[in-house]
Design a protein around this motif. Structure first.
Motif, PDB file in Angstrom:
ATOM      1  N   ALA A 125       2.936  18.458  -7.479  1.00 20.94           N
ATOM      2  CA  ALA A 125       2.501  17.106  -7.111  1.00 20.94           C
ATOM      3  C   ALA A 125       1.853  16.412  -8.297  1.00 20.94           C
ATOM      4  CB  ALA A 125       1.518  17.181  -5.946  1.00 20.94           C
ATOM      5  N   LEU A 126       0.987  17.152  -9.000  1.00 22.29           N
ATOM      6  CA  LEU A 126       0.336  16.544 -10.154  1.00 22.29           C
ATOM      7  C   LEU A 126       1.341  16.243 -11.252  1.00 22.29           C
ATOM      8  CD1 LEU A 126      -2.931  18.626 -10.342  1.00 22.29           C
ATOM      9  CD2 LEU A 126      -2.676  16.232  -9.754  1.00 22.29           C
ATOM     10  N   ALA A 127       2.300  17.140 -11.419  1.00 20.88           N
ATOM     11  CA  ALA A 127       3.289  16.934 -12.476  1.00 20.88           C
ATOM     12  C   ALA A 127       4.112  15.684 -12.208  1.00 20.88           C
ATOM     13  CB  ALA A 127       4.191  18.147 -12.567  1.00 20.88           C
ATOM     14  N   ILE A 128       4.516  15.492 -10.950  1.00 22.79           N
ATOM     15  CA  ILE A 128       5.332  14.305 -10.646  1.00 22.79           C
ATOM     16  C   ILE A 128       4.510  13.033 -10.848  1.00 22.79           C
ATOM     17  CG2 ILE A 128       6.635  13.105  -8.879  1.00 22.79           C
ATOM     18  CD1 ILE A 128       7.247  15.821  -7.648  1.00 22.79           C
ATOM     19  N   SER A 129       3.248  13.111 -10.460  1.00 22.19           N
ATOM     20  CA  SER A 129       2.445  11.888 -10.536  1.00 22.19           C
ATOM     21  C   SER A 129       2.208  11.437 -11.970  1.00 22.19           C
ATOM     22  CB  SER A 129       1.106  12.118  -9.841  1.00 22.19           C
ATOM     23  OG  SER A 129       0.305  12.969 -10.629  1.00 22.19           O
ATOM     24  N   THR A 130       2.385  12.340 -12.937  1.00 18.59           N
ATOM     25  CA  THR A 130       2.119  11.936 -14.310  1.00 18.59           C
ATOM     26  C   THR A 130       3.312  11.263 -14.973  1.00 18.59           C
ATOM     27  OG1 THR A 130       2.767  14.127 -15.013  1.00 18.59           O
ATOM     28  CG2 THR A 130       0.420  13.737 -14.737  1.00 18.59           C
ATOM     29  N   VAL A 131       4.449  11.242 -14.278  1.00 17.69           N
ATOM     30  CA  VAL A 131       5.647  10.713 -14.937  1.00 17.69           C
ATOM     31  C   VAL A 131       5.727   9.189 -14.846  1.00 17.69           C
ATOM     32  CG1 VAL A 131       8.141  10.870 -15.078  1.00 17.69           C
ATOM     33  CG2 VAL A 131       6.831  12.856 -14.412  1.00 17.69           C
ATOM     34  N   SER A 132       5.297   8.639 -13.713  1.00 14.13           N
ATOM     35  CA  SER A 132       5.566   7.214 -13.488  1.00 14.13           C
ATOM     36  C   SER A 132       4.911   6.282 -14.513  1.00 14.13           C
ATOM     37  CB  SER A 132       5.153   6.825 -12.070  1.00 14.13           C
ATOM     38  OG  SER A 132       3.772   6.915 -11.912  1.00 14.13           O
ATOM     39  N   PRO A 133       3.723   6.572 -15.054  1.00 17.83           N
ATOM     40  CA  PRO A 133       3.168   5.632 -16.033  1.00 17.83           C
ATOM     41  C   PRO A 133       4.049   5.438 -17.246  1.00 17.83           C
ATOM     42  CG  PRO A 133       1.518   7.242 -15.380  1.00 17.83           C
ATOM     43  CD  PRO A 133       2.777   7.660 -14.763  1.00 17.83           C
ATOM     44  N   ILE A 134       4.833   6.456 -17.569  1.00 17.48           N
ATOM     45  CA  ILE A 134       5.709   6.325 -18.740  1.00 17.48           C
ATOM     46  C   ILE A 134       6.649   5.140 -18.550  1.00 17.48           C
ATOM     47  CG2 ILE A 134       7.560   7.467 -19.998  1.00 17.48           C
ATOM     48  CD1 ILE A 134       6.103  10.110 -19.257  1.00 17.48           C
ATOM     49  N   PHE A 135       7.071   4.948 -17.316  1.00 14.37           N
ATOM     50  CA  PHE A 135       8.012   3.849 -17.074  1.00 14.37           C
ATOM     51  C   PHE A 135       7.310   2.494 -17.101  1.00 14.37           C
ATOM     52  CE2 PHE A 135      10.265   7.529 -15.745  1.00 14.37           C
ATOM     53  CZ  PHE A 135      11.541   7.283 -16.203  1.00 14.37           C
ATOM     54  N   LEU A 136       6.016   2.491 -16.792  1.00 12.15           N
ATOM     55  CA  LEU A 136       5.273   1.239 -16.947  1.00 12.15           C
ATOM     56  C   LEU A 136       5.174   0.872 -18.424  1.00 12.15           C
ATOM     57  CD1 LEU A 136       2.366   1.552 -14.391  1.00 12.15           C
ATOM     58  CD2 LEU A 136       4.655   0.672 -14.094  1.00 12.15           C
ATOM     59  N   VAL A 137       4.905   1.883 -19.255  1.00 14.92           N
ATOM     60  CA  VAL A 137       4.857   1.630 -20.698  1.00 14.92           C
ATOM     61  C   VAL A 137       6.220   1.136 -21.169  1.00 14.92           C
ATOM     62  CG1 VAL A 137       4.451   2.670 -22.941  1.00 14.92           C
ATOM     63  CG2 VAL A 137       3.072   3.369 -21.003  1.00 14.92           C
ATOM     64  N   LEU A 138       7.271   1.776 -20.644  1.00 18.54           N
ATOM     65  CA  LEU A 138       8.633   1.379 -21.013  1.00 18.54           C
ATOM     66  C   LEU A 138       8.903  -0.065 -20.590  1.00 18.54           C
ATOM     67  CD1 LEU A 138      11.212   4.187 -20.316  1.00 18.54           C
ATOM     68  CD2 LEU A 138      10.917   2.856 -22.383  1.00 18.54           C
TER      69      LEU A 138
END
Lengths: 341, 202, 414, 170
Positions: A125-138
């Motif tokens: 759960a923690l691992a998945i939650s850390t991915v989405s900000p990358i797409f905001l930066v993108l």
């Protein structure tokens, strides 16, 4: 098998229930209600009415529905200077990823009603939650707008600050129960006490980390409108912006569910029994209500605080909240050593 | 890697489908077949977000119109930061030559369906500055839906203008037709006679 | 690489879109245009160059609200200039027009009656509170505290209402006229003013709790935009900005006009020179203004009502005008004012508005229109702060500084 | 917070003292010193302007309140007045002195004082665009308020005529 049972077995098939019913429909409803609540509560503190005339009898509740519908039908402008592919896909992927952690969180102690039953659910759960900000930066980078880029860079700064805190403080619960399994964690809480009482420091750290990750006040820095208009989303219009705006709240909801399970005892007063109703529906409602209360607390902070400066937020995160998370982790280990849980 | 059947010039581009065509079809389906027009008009009228563009001193009364005493948010209008996310522009008083460019650019950046309210005597026809050498009439630059007289107009009249605009959107179905046809049904867009942004390029 | 502007036209025709030109900047900096359509800029543009998160250069690009008041003032009759100049800062209307009227009175060599002086000072202080609250609200929203904005604007309505009671207009009062004031105080005004003063004092305490002593807000304001005393004098900043830096200057004190030499009040001066001190100056000034309002109301109540206008004009006015005054307490605009000719002369007058000192230079050639009116408004003088104080701060400090100096572009651009 | 201040009305005595002081300090630089309404007018020749400004600054007049330019078309001159006053000296803060020069209307050039008084920098830019007066030595002489095509017209000079109001024309 009657029709009701067939329908129930389809609706309450765990992947469908948790991803579609809770993940999309309930989340959308919660986002709409929480945004309405946020605007209404802020209005109340500020001694005014808030959204009202859209439906006076419902105290303006459909306001967010109107906003959403308006966004849905507004023109989507894609400037010629943006990176089209990333520009369009980034918010969609970010939105999907921000609700995905719900899939690995159990809503009941019966492993059959768990979409992905596994022993390492906290980590996943923690691992998945850390991915989405990358797409905001993108999204900010692809927008080719100075404010977007500054906003994206700020987002990146904030990620580095909160990620470790979020992971450490939530893992303190795992340390205390010697398990990465959410069900074990909740069972341990039902045996002794909720972790918000056993380990309040870790909960505080986790709370602040969630605030930072979903850019809630006083950490609303990547979208701080007075310097960087709408942050990474400056160029987005129409439904793409609606997605972006919703994504932060969906993420907050997903995090609230994780916090509710990890710290607030999950379905705690209720012992899941036999059948779909007592084994799945009611416990999940308890979890959602707890998450909703957490979200209301998050929203209320808007009317009390302004926002910190970026360097102050980072400093506070590393100097104050990070030690807090470490102490919380230590407390978790001590509790495990003493056998409190 | 070269893909067969694709022109050499377009190799290496990301394909996301023909968005325009898809959007058109979706519009036809939703508004034409499912009769969502009324809902679109309702949603647009109760979600008129004015963009943050303060052109002159009527901004004081504009700010007061969103203050607790008058509370413009009760009509669903929430002043928002960027032009891309908004659909209403309120010209707050005099538009100077330098500001005219900003007004025009902001208006162009807003996604349709979008509306404009001109606030104050100066936005009508110059007001007290009618013979100044540095002002522009806003109706020469963008199409105005509602005019508010007064110098400055009271906050109540700003609220009144928003309610008027909401009524006319709902009764004339401006928003749904605009979405369906792609052009504004009842009012042509204004093509400014003078080049308001000439000074920018120098 | 030295090119730091990202983006640009892809086709020849795109060159026509403003703001998409590709230019080379000398150093490896990032140039950001803040404004004019930007929530952190108001009606102006600030061009900043940032190195990382630190601003290395700031260039205020003003003039977006330049409405040519000095030129229009040269072609309008003296009396018509009052509503014109008022549009500079309409939430502070009386304060910005009083010095103009003072300049005219200096040329005419008349002194308004005592009652008019008190009335003007009364409205000036009401306006000062309203303008300070306006500034507070904008400051609050600039550092993300929307509750401060709403509270300040809600309480500003109290003062606006009071001014409306006194003059009949919410913002544009056109109250002072050469030789007096336009209207006497209504009967029920004193109670309303005292009630408002009581209410305002209570609210100031709540502002302190939610805004000035709020840990988040304090962290944002403390030490930001620090202007040392010497620099403040060198830049010639005015008003709360100067007084927060330890400069003991207030036009009401250094060059008393109207009733300010008769009422009892203090000029708050702080030594810290940062954004927090500027906010505190405003709070303390509101308290002093409330004191002045109460004293002025007391004075006006205890003295008999007379026409608040100089005898030179009042003696010549027709009987109907006097009857209107007796009935409604309203001085109808005297017919001679419309084409009033003012003897040749030059005069310079200063007054203290909410944002600082405003100066007028009026030159008359004996005609009914002025030959030259020069206005230097407080915001125009404070604009220099952007150039000399902002560099070295972080990007997120820019709104804090902007809000704390209470810069109001329509006033600065005139 | 610093203690509150008490009032003192400006007396003619004080003005006279300052006039004497200015006369003594500037010496032969000045053409004339006279008391105007609300200010003291010091007229100096154009070539001694900077010298006079430095001396005034050393006297304690540390900032400029207003840079006032008046166009006398008939005389063919621009009258440039630097209205200076003091912040740090409480006595002088009650007084405003105007350092006045007259420059040729057809060739409006004069030395910039922005390195002596920083506070005048933006006002010199403003005068530059409204009157076309070229300040030599100004660090950043660009138009401040106007767009370039209007700044070319020099709107505050008496050559530029605005449509007047038709009613109440005297």
């Amino acid at each position: 098998m009657s029709l009701v049972e067939v329908l129930a077995s389809i609706v309450f098939y765990p992947p469908i229930y948790q991803l579609v019913i809770v993940g999309l429909i309930v989340t959308l409803g919660v986002v709409i209600i929480i945004l309405w609540f946020e605007r209404k509560a802020t209005a109340r503190v500020q001694r005014r009415l808030g959204p009202y005339h859209v439906a006076p009898k419902l105290a303006g509740m459909p306001q967010l529905l109107a906003d959403l519908l308006r966004y849905a039908f507004q023109e989507i402008i894609i400037p010629r200077t943006v990176d089209r592919g990333v520009f369009i896909t980034a918010p969609i992927i970010a939105t999907v990823l921000s609700i995905l952690p719900i899939a690995v969180v159990p809503f009941t102690s019966i492993p059959d009603y768990w979409p992905i039953p596994m022993d390492y659910s906290v980590l996943v759960a923690l691992a998945i939650s850390t991915v989405s900000p990358i797409f905001l930066v993108l999204a900010g980078w692809a927008s080719n707008n100075k404010f977007s880029i500054i906003g994206g860079v700020r987002e990146a700064f904030i990620i580095t600050a909160y990620e470790l805190i979020a992971i450490l403080s939530i893992l303190s619960v795992s340390a205390a129960t010697l398990s990465f399994n959410f069900i074990d964690i909740v069972n341990a809480q039902m045996n002794t006490a909720w972790f918000i009482i056993l380990n309040p420091i870790a909960f505080m750290a986790a709370f602040l980390a969630v605030l930072m990750s979903t850019s809630g006040f006083p950490f609303e820095i990547p979208e701080s409108e007075n310097e960087v208009v709408a942050g990474p989303f400056t160029e987005y219009s129409g439904i793409l912006y609606g997605l972006n705006m919703g994504a932060a709240y969906m993420k907050r909801f997903a995090f609230s569910i994780i916090l509710a399970v990890a710290f607030l005892g999950g379905w705690s007063p209720l012992t899941p029994g036999e059948g779909i109703l007592y084994g799945y529906l009611l416990p999940s409602i308890v979890v959602i209500i707890k998450a909703f209360i957490l979200m209301m607390v998050f929203s209320f902070l808007r009317s009390v605080y302004g926002r910190y400066r970026l360097d102050q937020a980072l400093q506070g995160a590393w100097r104050l909240v990070f030690p807090m998370a470490l102490i919380g982790f230590g407390i978790g280990i001590i509790e495990a050593y003493l056998g409190l849980t | 890697m070269a893909i067969e059947g694709v022109k050499a010039k377009e190799q290496g581009k990301v394909y996301v489908g023909n968005l325009d065509e898809t959007a058109k079809r979706a519009k036809q389906l939703l508004i034409g077949r499912l009769k969502l027009g009324k809902a679109v008009d309702w949603a647009t009228s109760f979600s008129l977000w004015p963009v943050h563009l303060t052109t002159s001193c009527c901004g004081c009364e504009f700010a007061a119109a969103w203050s607790p005493r008058f509370d413009g948010e009760q009509f669903g209008a929430l002043p928002w930061v960027g032009p891309r996310q908004t659909n209403l522009i309120i010209i707050e008083g005099t538009v100077t030559r330098k500001m005219a460019c900003a007004v025009k650019v902001t208006w162009d950046q807003m996604p349709a369906p979008k509306f404009a309210i001109a606030m104050g005597a100066c936005a009508l026809d110059g007001g007290i500055f009618y013979n100044s050498y540095n002002i522009v009439r806003p109706w020469e630059i963008i199409p105005i839906d509602v005019y508010i007289p007064g110098c400055p107009p009271r906050p109540e009249s700003v609220a009144r203008a928003i309610v008027d605009l909401q009524r006319s959107i709902r009764s004339k179905g401006i928003a749904s037709k605009w979405v369906e046809e792609g052009v504004r049904p009842d009012k042509p867009l204004v093509a400014p006679k003078q080049d308001v942004c000439s000074w920018w390029r120098g | 690489m030295s090119v730091s502007v990202i983006g640009g036209p892809k086709r020849e025709s795109d060159l026509k879109i403003p703001g998409t030109e590709v230019r080379k900047i000398e150093k490896d900096l990032y140039e950001v245009f803040i404004g004019p359509q930007h929530p952190g800029s108001g009606h102006m543009r600030i061009i900043i160059r940032v190195d990382g998160d630190v601003i290395v250069e700031a260039d205020p690009d003003m003039g977006y609200v330049h409405r040519t008041m000095e030129k229009l003032g040269e072609i309008r009759q003296y009396i018509k200039n009052i509503p014109l100049f008022e549009r500079m800062a309409i939430q502070d209307a009386c304060n910005v027009t009083v010095p103009y009227v003072l300049a005219l009175e200096k040329i005419l060599d008349i002194e308004p009656p005592q009652r008019a002086k008190y009335l003007r000072s009364l409205l000036c202080e009401i306006n000062r509170i309203a303008a300070h609250l306006y500034g507070f609200g904008i400051f609050g929203v600039f550092i993300g505290h929307s509750t401060m904005y709403m509270w300040a604007f809600a309480d500003r309505e109290v003062m606006v209402e009071l001014a409306e009671k006194l003059t009949g207009a919410r913002l544009t009062h056109s109250y002072p006229i050469p030789g007096g004031a336009r209207r006497d105080m209504p009967q029920d005004f004193p109670q309303a003013a005292r009630k408002a003063a009581r209410y305002m004092r209570r609210r100031l305490e709540e502002y302190r709790k939610i805004f000035l002593d709020n840990p988040v807000m304090k962290a944002r304001m403390e030490g930001v935009g620090y202007i040392p005393k010497k620099l403040a004098a060198e830049l010639g900043v005015v008003g709360p900005v100067a007084r927060a830096s330890g400069i003991k200057y207030d036009a009401r004190y250094n060059d008393p006009y109207d009733a300010y030499d008769e009422v009892d009040f203090e000029i708050p001066v702080f030594e810290e020179g940062d954004a927090l001190a500027r906010a505190w100056v405003k709070v303390e000034e509101i308290k002093q203004s409330l004191r002045i309002i109460e004293q002025a109301v007391d004075w006006l109540e205890s003295h008999t009502s007379e026409a608040p206008i100089h005898d030179k004009f009042w003696a010549k006015s027709p009987p109907l005008w006097k009857k209107v005054f007796e009935k409604e307490g309203r001085v109808k605009l005297l017919p001679m004012m419309a084409t009033m000719k003012i003897p040749p002369g030059k005069a310079f007058a200063r007054g203290e508005t909410a944002r600082g000192e405003i100066v007028y230079y009026v030159e008359s050639t004996g005609d009914s229109i002025p030959y030259r009116v020069r206005i230097v408004s407080p915001s125009a003088r404070n604009a220099i702060v952007f150039k000399y104080v902002v560099p070295g701060h972080r990007v997120m400090d820019l709104p804090t500084i902007y809000g704390s100096i209470d810069y109001f572009p329509p006033e600065a651009d005139r | 917070m610093v203690e509150g201040l008490r009032f003192m009305k400006l007396s003619e005595e004080m003005v006279r003292v300052v006039i004497e002081k200015v006369k003594k300090e500037l010496g032969d630089l000045v053409k004339s010193v006279e008391e105007g309404k609300g200010y003291i007018s010091i007229k100096v020749p154009l070539n001694r302007l900077r010298e006079a400004a430095v001396k005034l600054k050393n006297m304690g007049f540390d900032h400029v309140k207003s840079l006032t330019v008046t166009d006398y078309k008939k005389k063919g001159v621009f009258e440039v007045m630097y209205m200076a006053s003091s912040y740090l000296d409480e006595e002088l803060s009650r007084i405003i002195v105007s350092l006045t020069v007259e420059i040729d209307r057809n060739n409006p050039r004069m030395p910039s004082l922005s390195d002596i008084w920083t506070s005048v920098e933006f006002q010199e830019r403003e005068v530059y665009e409204f009157f076309g007066i070229h300040f030599e030595g100004h660090p950043d002489l660009r138009p401040l308020l106007l767009v370039p095509d209007i700044a070319d017209l020099k709107p505050l000079t008496k050559d530029f005529i605005v449509k007047e109001e038709p009613i109440f024309k005297s």
